[in-house]
Design a protein around this motif. Structure first.
Motif, PDB file in Angstrom:
ATOM      1  N   HIS A   1      -3.825 -45.416   0.575  1.00 30.26           N
ATOM      2  CA  HIS A   1      -3.391 -44.898   2.221  1.00 30.26           C
ATOM      3  C   HIS A   1      -2.722 -45.548   3.362  1.00 30.26           C
ATOM      4  O   HIS A   1      -3.475 -46.598   3.587  1.00 30.26           O
ATOM      5  CB  HIS A   1      -3.643 -43.697   3.379  1.00 30.26           C
ATOM      6  CG  HIS A   1      -2.950 -42.567   3.845  1.00 30.26           C
ATOM      7  ND1 HIS A   1      -2.744 -43.079   4.957  1.00 30.26           N
ATOM      8  CD2 HIS A   1      -2.426 -41.779   3.359  1.00 30.26           C
ATOM      9  CE1 HIS A   1      -2.136 -42.290   5.435  1.00 30.26           C
ATOM     10  NE2 HIS A   1      -1.764 -41.531   4.853  1.00 30.26           N
TER      11      HIS A   1
ATOM     12  N   TRP B   1      -2.944 -45.851   6.379  1.00 27.73           N
ATOM     13  CA  TRP B   1      -3.774 -45.832   7.436  1.00 27.73           C
ATOM     14  C   TRP B   1      -5.329 -45.634   7.612  1.00 27.73           C
ATOM     15  O   TRP B   1      -6.295 -46.317   7.654  1.00 27.73           O
ATOM     16  CB  TRP B   1      -3.796 -44.048   8.064  1.00 27.73           C
ATOM     17  CG  TRP B   1      -3.129 -43.683   8.978  1.00 27.73           C
ATOM     18  CD1 TRP B   1      -1.715 -43.678   9.081  1.00 27.73           C
ATOM     19  CD2 TRP B   1      -2.654 -42.110   9.013  1.00 27.73           C
ATOM     20  NE1 TRP B   1      -0.947 -43.916   9.439  1.00 27.73           N
ATOM     21  CE2 TRP B   1      -1.370 -41.806   9.915  1.00 27.73           C
ATOM     22  CE3 TRP B   1      -3.294 -40.657   8.531  1.00 27.73           C
ATOM     23  CZ2 TRP B   1      -0.822 -40.938  10.299  1.00 27.73           C
ATOM     24  CZ3 TRP B   1      -3.073 -39.681   9.146  1.00 27.73           C
ATOM     25  CH2 TRP B   1      -1.715 -39.680   9.874  1.00 27.73           C
ATOM     26  N   SER B   2      -5.483 -46.169   5.959  1.00 29.44           N
ATOM     27  CA  SER B   2      -6.614 -46.443   5.294  1.00 29.44           C
ATOM     28  C   SER B   2      -6.984 -48.349   4.972  1.00 29.44           C
ATOM     29  O   SER B   2      -8.040 -48.499   4.858  1.00 29.44           O
ATOM     30  CB  SER B   2      -7.639 -45.586   4.410  1.00 29.44           C
ATOM     31  OG  SER B   2      -6.231 -45.921   3.364  1.00 29.44           O
TER      32      SER B   2
ATOM     33  N   GLU C   1       5.934 -42.713  16.023  1.00 24.41           N
ATOM     34  CA  GLU C   1       5.690 -43.073  14.992  1.00 24.41           C
ATOM     35  C   GLU C   1       4.725 -41.251  14.955  1.00 24.41           C
ATOM     36  O   GLU C   1       3.570 -40.655  16.526  1.00 24.41           O
ATOM     37  CB  GLU C   1       4.606 -44.223  15.443  1.00 24.41           C
ATOM     38  CG  GLU C   1       3.372 -44.017  14.207  1.00 24.41           C
ATOM     39  CD  GLU C   1       2.139 -44.534  14.901  1.00 24.41           C
ATOM     40  OE1 GLU C   1       0.887 -44.839  13.667  1.00 24.41           O
ATOM     41  OE2 GLU C   1       2.277 -45.996  15.653  1.00 24.41           O
TER      42      GLU C   1
ATOM     43  N   GLY D   1       1.420 -39.194  14.064  1.00 21.41           N
ATOM     44  CA  GLY D   1       0.241 -39.590  13.457  1.00 21.41           C
ATOM     45  C   GLY D   1      -0.469 -40.865  13.659  1.00 21.41           C
ATOM     46  O   GLY D   1      -1.010 -40.725  13.918  1.00 21.41           O
ATOM     47  N   ARG D   2       0.087 -41.289  15.095  1.00 23.38           N
ATOM     48  CA  ARG D   2      -0.356 -42.083  15.934  1.00 23.38           C
ATOM     49  C   ARG D   2      -2.258 -42.091  16.468  1.00 23.38           C
ATOM     50  O   ARG D   2      -2.108 -43.259  15.537  1.00 23.38           O
ATOM     51  CB  ARG D   2       0.506 -42.944  16.861  1.00 23.38           C
ATOM     52  CG  ARG D   2      -0.089 -43.992  17.752  1.00 23.38           C
ATOM     53  CD  ARG D   2       0.592 -44.146  19.075  1.00 23.38           C
ATOM     54  NE  ARG D   2       1.497 -44.510  19.117  1.00 23.38           N
ATOM     55  CZ  ARG D   2       2.826 -44.958  19.992  1.00 23.38           C
ATOM     56  NH1 ARG D   2       2.307 -44.941  21.466  1.00 23.38           N
ATOM     57  NH2 ARG D   2       4.391 -45.205  19.965  1.00 23.38           N
TER      58      ARG D   2
ATOM     59  N   ALA E   1      -4.378 -41.066  14.903  1.00 21.55           N
ATOM     60  CA  ALA E   1      -4.643 -40.326  13.619  1.00 21.55           C
ATOM     61  C   ALA E   1      -5.117 -41.772  12.773  1.00 21.55           C
ATOM     62  O   ALA E   1      -6.571 -42.279  12.692  1.00 21.55           O
ATOM     63  CB  ALA E   1      -3.861 -39.730  12.646  1.00 21.55           C
ATOM     64  N   ARG E   2      -3.873 -42.735  12.946  1.00 20.93           N
ATOM     65  CA  ARG E   2      -3.685 -43.582  12.274  1.00 20.93           C
ATOM     66  C   ARG E   2      -4.577 -45.162  13.292  1.00 20.93           C
ATOM     67  O   ARG E   2      -5.812 -46.071  12.514  1.00 20.93           O
ATOM     68  CB  ARG E   2      -2.733 -44.398  12.327  1.00 20.93           C
ATOM     69  CG  ARG E   2      -2.457 -45.630  11.910  1.00 20.93           C
ATOM     70  CD  ARG E   2      -1.627 -46.825  12.194  1.00 20.93           C
ATOM     71  NE  ARG E   2      -0.404 -46.681  13.219  1.00 20.93           N
ATOM     72  CZ  ARG E   2      -0.670 -48.130  14.317  1.00 20.93           C
ATOM     73  NH1 ARG E   2      -1.614 -48.814  14.342  1.00 20.93           N
ATOM     74  NH2 ARG E   2      -0.038 -47.926  15.293  1.00 20.93           N
TER      75      ARG E   2
ATOM     76  N   MET F   1      -8.552 -44.313  12.777  1.00 19.60           N
ATOM     77  CA  MET F   1      -8.759 -45.458  11.878  1.00 19.60           C
ATOM     78  C   MET F   1      -9.010 -46.345  11.456  1.00 19.60           C
ATOM     79  O   MET F   1      -9.863 -47.651  11.432  1.00 19.60           O
ATOM     80  CB  MET F   1      -8.235 -44.722  10.141  1.00 19.60           C
ATOM     81  CG  MET F   1      -7.907 -43.620   9.929  1.00 19.60           C
ATOM     82  SD  MET F   1      -9.957 -42.854   9.047  1.00 19.60           S
ATOM     83  CE  MET F   1      -9.859 -44.074   7.640  1.00 19.60           C
ATOM     84  N   LYS F   2      -8.292 -47.105  12.717  1.00 18.90           N
ATOM     85  CA  LYS F   2      -8.242 -48.546  12.801  1.00 18.90           C
ATOM     86  C   LYS F   2      -9.432 -49.653  13.081  1.00 18.90           C
ATOM     87  O   LYS F   2      -9.797 -50.404  13.700  1.00 18.90           O
ATOM     88  CB  LYS F   2      -6.779 -49.048  13.682  1.00 18.90           C
ATOM     89  CG  LYS F   2      -6.549 -50.414  14.365  1.00 18.90           C
ATOM     90  CD  LYS F   2      -5.672 -50.813  14.346  1.00 18.90           C
ATOM     91  CE  LYS F   2      -4.885 -52.043  14.842  1.00 18.90           C
ATOM     92  NZ  LYS F   2      -4.966 -52.624  13.452  1.00 18.90           N
TER      93      LYS F   2
END
Length: 413
Positions: free
Chosen positions: A60, A62-63, A139, A141-142, A144-145, A148-149
């Motif tokens: 994904h 984000w991951s 964007e 879900g920024r 959330a991304r 994860m970053k």
């Protein structure tokens, strides 16, 4: 004391601290993937590990950052297990948290004190992400991304005993529950070596000689890219050349990308911006523009010494060493009014600030300083004083970093 440094591009931010600790009599070891073979550098035992970027995984988006950190962290874990088997048992470990190298160290040396260099904690709003509307579209879900970053850096800071970061603003970017672990100490600038010199001259092959007293405007990036305002500077360049018909503009930097992404059209930002503005600059004016690429340390110092006005821009992101070096050289500085810059430059006191996106204001301020030697001198002297007072390597920054290391060693006693 045995001190282990981890940085995939060693020495990086540890270029002064690691050899200084070795010179003080400590055993200093560095683990890095930068070198092909182990070596010795300024008293530091440099041990190479090999890291191959995994390919072909379906992740994904984000991951991806977290997965890369885990993969590198696992590689470092195996390398550290091998070092432990060979008898290495560090009292203190210092690791840059940006690539995951410190993720699993506690499983190798549970009794060691672990400190991380916490360079930057990303924000969904209020810092670099979304700052530049030209390059940041909508964007979903920024937040959330970004969460994860940050995940690998958060985990490393949670398991570390302490952390260090160069500026108060960078410390404040971290969550409050983690910020309490962070000490602030800048990397340090050799203000004795980088100082004003009215007799300095710089000759660069293909560009001629530059001397104090000439109208020289300098702009410096490691790589010429939007994160450091290259697009703003270039779009204002035709007006700057028109306003100052005697000025020579020296632009230092390579064509890659340190932060952000390459142009959507492909190629380099340098070429993209040249394609955009070149037809607005007559050939006679273009002859006064000098793209030098990367230059050596001594040449760079001389460039700052001959600069009449130094221009610096940055997104709300980590502060460049080059700004503090320009201050140390006594440059009259025109800089973007962004949070990291405001920590070093106070508008009207030791530099002049303008809105990051206002290239016309930048030109007006450069033009003003070119015609006002008294203001230039006053700003340059104040910039130099601030650099010596707060950012000097030997008298301020290294002692603060040593105190941070010593605090870890006392805690482990």
């Amino acid at each position: 004391m045995v001190i282990l440094f981890l940085h995939q591009n060693f020495p990086g931010q540890f270029a002064h601290l690691a050899p200084a600790l070795a010179a003080a009599g400590h055993r200093v070891v560095a683990l890095t993937s930068r070198f092909e073979e182990s070596t010795r550098w300024r008293g530091v035992e440099v041990i190479a590990y090999r890291y191959d970027t995994p390919e072909g995984r379906k992740l994904h988006p984000w991951s991806s950052t977290f997965d890369s950190a885990v993969d590198r962290g696992a590689t470092v874990f195996r390398a550290c297990e091998a070092l432990k088997a060979r008898g290495l048992n560090p009292d203190v470990i210092v690791a840059h948290s940006g690539w995951g190298e410190a993720l699993f160290l506690r499983h190798v040396w549970p009794g060691a004190r672990i400190g991380v260099f916490a360079e930057f904690f990303y924000q969904a709003e209020g810092a670099d992400i979304g700052f530049d509307p030209e390059l940041a579209g909508p964007e979903i879900g920024r937040s959330a991304r970004v969460e994860m970053k940050n995940l690998a850096m958060r985990l490393q800071l949670e398991t570390a005993d302490a952390a260090i970061t160069p500026t108060h603003w960078q410390a404040e970017m971290h969550p409050p529950e983690l910020r309490r672990k962070i000490s602030v100490a800048f990397d340090g600038i050799d203000t004795d070596a980088i100082r004003p010199d009215a007799r300095a001259e710089l000759t660069l092959p293909g560009h001629g000689t530059f001397r104090p007293g000439e109208e020289i405007v300098t702009f410096v990036n490691r790589n010429l890219e939007p994160y450091r305002g290259f697009h703003v500077f270039m779009r204002a360049l035709p007006d700057l050349l028109r306003a100052r018909p005697q000025a020579r503009v020296v632009i230092v930097g390579e064509d890659g990308v340190s932060y952000g992404t390459p142009p959507a059209s492909g190629g380099s930002w340098k070429q993209a911006l040249l394609d955009e503005v070149r037809d607005r600059i007559p050939d006679a004016d273009w002859a006064r523009v000098h793209f030098t690429g990367r230059i050596g340390r001594e040449d760079f110092t001389r460039l700052l010494q001959v600069s009449r006005v130094h221009v610096y821009l940055t997104y709300p992101f980590v502060l460049s060493w080059s700004l503090i070096e320009a201050m140390s050289a006594g440059c009259a500085i025109v800089a973007s009014d962004t949070a990291p810059v405001r920590e070093a430059i106070r508008d009207g006191e030791n530099g002049l600030l303008f809105d990051f996106f206002d290239g016309q204001r930048m030109v007006a301020l450069v033009d003003r300083l070119m015609d006002d030697p008294a203001e230039r001198i006053a700003l340059g002297q104040a910039a130099r004083q601030r650099a010596v007072q707060d950012y000097d390597l030997q008298r301020v920054c290294l002692p603060a970093q040593f105190r941070w290391i010593e605090a870890q060693s006392r805690s482990s006693a």
